[in-house]
Each structure stands twice: as C-alpha cells, then as structure tokens.
Write a protein that holds these residues in place. Structure first.
Motif, mmCIF file in Angstrom:
data_model
loop_
_atom_site.group_PDB
_atom_site.id
_atom_site.type_symbol
_atom_site.label_atom_id
_atom_site.label_comp_id
_atom_site.label_asym_id
_atom_site.label_seq_id
_atom_site.Cartn_x
_atom_site.Cartn_y
_atom_site.Cartn_z
ATOM 1 N N ASP A 1 2.798 7.397 24.867
ATOM 2 C CA ASP A 1 3.506 7.637 26.114
ATOM 3 C C ASP A 1 4.901 8.176 25.811
ATOM 4 N N SER A 2 5.611 8.619 26.844
ATOM 5 C CA SER A 2 6.867 9.346 26.644
ATOM 6 C C SER A 2 7.925 8.510 25.934
ATOM 7 N N ALA A 3 7.988 7.209 26.231
ATOM 8 C CA ALA A 3 9.011 6.366 25.612
ATOM 9 C C ALA A 3 8.775 6.221 24.114
ATOM 10 N N VAL A 4 7.534 5.901 23.726
ATOM 11 C CA VAL A 4 7.217 5.728 22.306
ATOM 12 C C VAL A 4 7.292 7.071 21.585
ATOM 13 N N LYS A 5 6.854 8.147 22.252
ATOM 14 C CA LYS A 5 6.926 9.483 21.662
ATOM 15 C C LYS A 5 8.370 9.841 21.309
ATOM 16 N N ALA A 6 9.293 9.557 22.220
ATOM 17 C CA ALA A 6 10.701 9.862 21.970
ATOM 18 C C ALA A 6 11.220 9.094 20.761
ATOM 19 N N ASP A 7 10.836 7.823 20.642
ATOM 20 C CA ASP A 7 11.271 7.013 19.500
ATOM 21 C C ASP A 7 10.741 7.574 18.185
ATOM 22 N N ILE A 8 9.461 7.967 18.163
ATOM 23 C CA ILE A 8 8.856 8.485 16.934
ATOM 24 C C ILE A 8 9.495 9.816 16.536
ATOM 25 N N LEU A 9 9.766 10.677 17.508
ATOM 26 C CA LEU A 9 10.390 11.966 17.204
ATOM 27 C C LEU A 9 11.801 11.781 16.656
ATOM 28 N N GLN A 10 12.537 10.846 17.213
ATOM 29 C CA GLN A 10 13.871 10.554 16.680
ATOM 30 C C GLN A 10 13.779 10.029 15.249
ATOM 31 N N LEU A 11 12.741 9.225 14.980
ATOM 32 C CA LEU A 11 12.525 8.715 13.628
ATOM 33 C C LEU A 11 12.235 9.864 12.662
ATOM 34 N N TYR A 12 11.350 10.789 13.051
ATOM 35 C CA TYR A 12 11.057 11.951 12.208
ATOM 36 C C TYR A 12 12.336 12.727 11.886
#
Length: 473
Positions: free
Chosen positions: A419-430
């Motif tokens: 979902d958008s919230a978890v996606k944003a967290d993972i992209l910031q991690l990358y």
C-alpha cells in the motif's frame, strides 16, 4: 459464504485479526480492502483452508454453500472433502503467480493436471482442452509455445492468466483473487480485471477481489468490505529531486554494451531476425550511488534484462561489465528469497557465511543488517516468513541482498504489492541505502509516476530497445 467473528493469532502472540465478518452472495463481486499487514491474505487463506499450521483461529461460523446447496463448515471440513472443496467449490488466484506454479514443469503439464483433476479432459481430447482453457483466459496467440514454456519464460500477465485458467478449471462457486494485478502495468491490469468480471458472469461464480487499491474496487466490485486500519496517518512517495547528488564521471558501477537476447535464439530454435528479438542493442551505464528506473509494459523484457545482468541468462550478443563487485537481485516476490522453514536470522547468517570473503574483517552480523533496513532484531530475527507482513518481508529481502555486499542492486517490481504508506517507506529506504553504501540501484517498475518521483534517471524499454531520457531536473 458467510464468516462471522473470525479471529486469527500465531503462537502466544496477540491476535493479528479479530472479530472479522464477511458475507458473499451467489454471483456477487465483493472487494476486500485494507493496508499491508491488516490480514487480507489471512482471510483468503482461511477461505481456502491454507493457513499455516502455526496459526490458531476461531469463528462463530464459517458457512459455505456448495453447488448442490449443501452447507459446509469451512473450519470443520474433513480432509477427504477438502480436496473436492478446493478443486470444485473455491478457486484461488494468488498474488504472485510464480509461487503458484511449479518452476520444473511446463505450463502444459500444470494445466493438464488442473483439468484432469476435475475430469475435464482425457488422453484423446487433451490438446483441445488445453487450448480451450488458454482461449478462455484470452491467451489466443502462440498457444503451442505457451504450453511448452516453463513459468520463467512467460511474462507476468501471461502467468497470471494461466493461474486464472487453473483456478476456474473446476467451475467454482467462489473465486478468490488476492492482489492479482499488483505486478502488471495499467493496460494489463485493466484487461485482467475485465477478464475476471467477464468470467464471473459466464461461470455464474462469485468473486472476492482483495486489493489495497480502492480505485479498482470502486470500479469493479458491487460492495467493499474494509479491514481494520493498522496504520495511522498518510504517507507519500518521497521526491528525491532535491537530494540528488553529483556523481563522479568515472564512477561506473555497471556497463552494458550492444546487448541482444531472445529466448528462441538462446535455445538455437531460430525463426526470428535480430530486429525482432526480445532485447536488441541495449546500451546502459549506471554510476555508483545512482538510482535509475526502468519502466515498460508487462512482457517487454524488463525482468529478462535483470536476469541477464545477474548472469542467470547469457546474452546472445553483447557485453555486461560489473565493476569492482557483484550484482544482487531483489525479486518481485520476497517469498522467493526466503525459505519458509528457516527463521529470518538463519537466512541472513547463511548468506553472510557464503559471502565472508567479500567482507573480510568488517563483516556485520544479522542484527546489524536488520537495523540497516529499519527492522528491530528482537521482534523479527526469530520469525518465520509467514509471520511477517508484506513490508517486513520486503525489508528482509533487501537485508539478504545487502549481505552479499553488492555494487549493483536490482529491485524488480518490489513495491507493487504494497500500500502507499509502506511503499513510501521502502522507497525512502532504497534511496538511503543507495547513497550510504554507494550502490548503483536499478529500479524496475511499471509505475511511471513513481519512477519520475524517485529516480535520478528514467529509462523506457519498448520494442526491444531502451529510450534513454535526460536526467530529471
């Protein structure tokens, strides 16, 4: 079917789902929405009786009415009746078709098994039945090639249609589709959901469509059931334009020159001229710390290019150079990276042991790597993969990739199911890991908006060639 007051827990831990209710009427299309980790897939596994043995569950009632109008209790159904229930009453379409298919068998062999299990074919009419099954899911071209192919030789859209064909082989009362379009581009997503809606009408089945994309549910379902929201607040994809760094012109991590590849040519089957090959004249370079997004429709060869860069496939022509290091791949499904019988800690330690020469005396331990991907070792180190949420599994997959100390990291559609919230967290991690570890990051996606927000450069793969755009302002 009707589920009343369903609760699920694992071991002695708190309940991961509590007081859930669901009713689906014959011929109805019902949507099930909720953020990652809210228990949507657990509901699907409850309906299909595929919850892991470590799960404890209870419900006031779980009633299913069969084709003969017989009432079954899903929680109490016998093992003898369970086989018929899964083959003829409930059809399951899992989120990742690559995990639902056997990589060692051809598509024809697996489709044959599904058809013969419900007595839809015999030796005499097997070929006719197989091609009819492909036609039903709108796989009209190259049917002989598809039946001869192994799962890794087909696109994500083709694989998902194969899984649908297997799921509807027994003409089930209920079709459960768990995030069936997350790895597909918009065009294939629409085509697949239109197909599912059409099949529901022609087969007179009910459909439970599970997704975190409320936009799709509003378009394709008659009613939406929401899971309890386990997150608070909203998150957006971080735009990294302001944090882009100037990279040294000579810090090349990956170089590809005049790359050509086609599966038929690789197997010396011939039949195509080079300008018709899947990949043709690919030239690419990525610098250390740079984030490059590769976009393109499903089936154009994005994942094939990733396999070539990893050395899993050999190019028909051309040269691939990875400077001062190795390439590591995070696949579309983190489940492919994790042994379901091993804990997270065991999996990381195993990768570290096999790569100890790359780390010399500075090798981190599993706890340090988990901290790098923002996971608390005390909470997840001893967990098995099925006990983790989708976002946690994705972070563990990143952790395993980091354990190889890569120079080039390839992320193949790794956030499409989140979902958008978890996606944003993972992209910031990358983004943080690429900069801090000076890795070249190739992000493969069909999400054009995300690519332009997240990457330093965006490349379009179409008709076998790369369209190299200028760096974003």
């Amino acid at each position: 079917m009707k589920i009343t007051d369903l609760s699920i827990s694992f071991g002695d831990e708190r309940e991961v789902l509590s007081g859930f209710n669901l009713e689906i009427k014959p011929g109805e299309i019902v949507g099930l929405s909720g953020p990652s980790g809210s228990g949507k897939s657990l509901v699907a596994k409850t309906i299909t009786r595929t919850l892991p043995i470590s799960a404890s569950w209870s419900a006031e009632s779980t009633s299913f009415w069969t084709k003969t109008d017989q009432r079954l209790g899903v929680t109490t159904i016998s093992q003898k009746a369970l086989k018929n229930y899964r083959q003829r009453e409930v059809g399951m379409i899992w989120q990742d078709p690559s995990l639902a298919l056997n990589p060692t068998l051809t598509i024809g062999q697996q489709l044959e098994e599904a058809l013969t299990a419900v007595a839809k074919s015999s030796t005499q009419n097997l070929e006719i039945a197989l091609k009819a099954a492909l036609t039903e899911v709108q796989l009209l071209n190259d049917q002989d090639r598809i039946l001869r192919s192994y799962p890794h030789q087909l696109s994500g859209g083709q694989l998902q249609r194969i899984v649908i064909a297997m799921a509807i082989a027994g003409e089930p009362q209920l079709i459960v589709a768990d995030e069936p379009t997350t790895a597909l581009d918009d065009e294939n997503e629409t085509a697949l959901l239109d197909l599912l809606r059409q099949l529901v009408v022609t087969k007179k089945s009910a459909l439970l469509l599970i997704t975190h994309d409320v936009r799709l549910l509003r378009r394709y379902t008659q009613r939406i059931v929401s899971m309890p929201d386990v997150t608070s607040g909203e998150a957006t994809i971080a735009q990294n334009h302001s944090s882009r760094i100037q990279l040294a012109a000579d810090a090349i991590a990956l170089s590809v020159q005049d790359l050509q590849f086609d599966y038929a040519a690789a197997h010396k089957q011939g039949g195509k001229s080079p300008d018709q090959w899947l990949l043709n004249e690919i030239n690419l370079s990525i610098r250390t710390g740079e984030i490059v997004a590769l976009i393109g429709k499903s089936g154009v060869g994005k994942s094939t290019l990733a396999k070539l860069l990893m050395g899993e496939l050999q190019p028909t022509h051309g040269v691939i150079n990875v400077f001062d290091g190795r390439t590591s791949l995070i696949s579309q499904s983190p489940g492919l990276s994790l042994n379901p019988r091993h804990s997270v800690e065991f999996a990381i330690q195993e990768v570290l042991r096999s790569n100890r020469n790359r780390w010399a005396e500075h090798q981190p331990d599993s706890a340090a790597l988990l901290c790098q991907v923002d996971l608390d070792p005390s909470l997840v180190a001893r967990s098995l993969p099925h006990q983790l949420s989708g976002g946690q599994r994705q972070r563990v997959a990143i952790c395993l990739a980091l354990a190889t100390k890569p120079t080039v990291l390839i992320a193949d559609e790794t956030v499409s199911a989140l979902d958008s919230a978890v996606k944003a967290d993972i992209l910031q991690l990358y983004h943080r890991l690429a900069r801090e570890n000076k890795m070249a990051l190739l992000m493969i996606t069909h999400d054009v908006e995300m690519a332009h927000q997240f990457a330093d450069r965006v490349l379009l793969l179409q008709h076998g060639r790369l369209d190299i755009s200028d760096p974003l302002d």
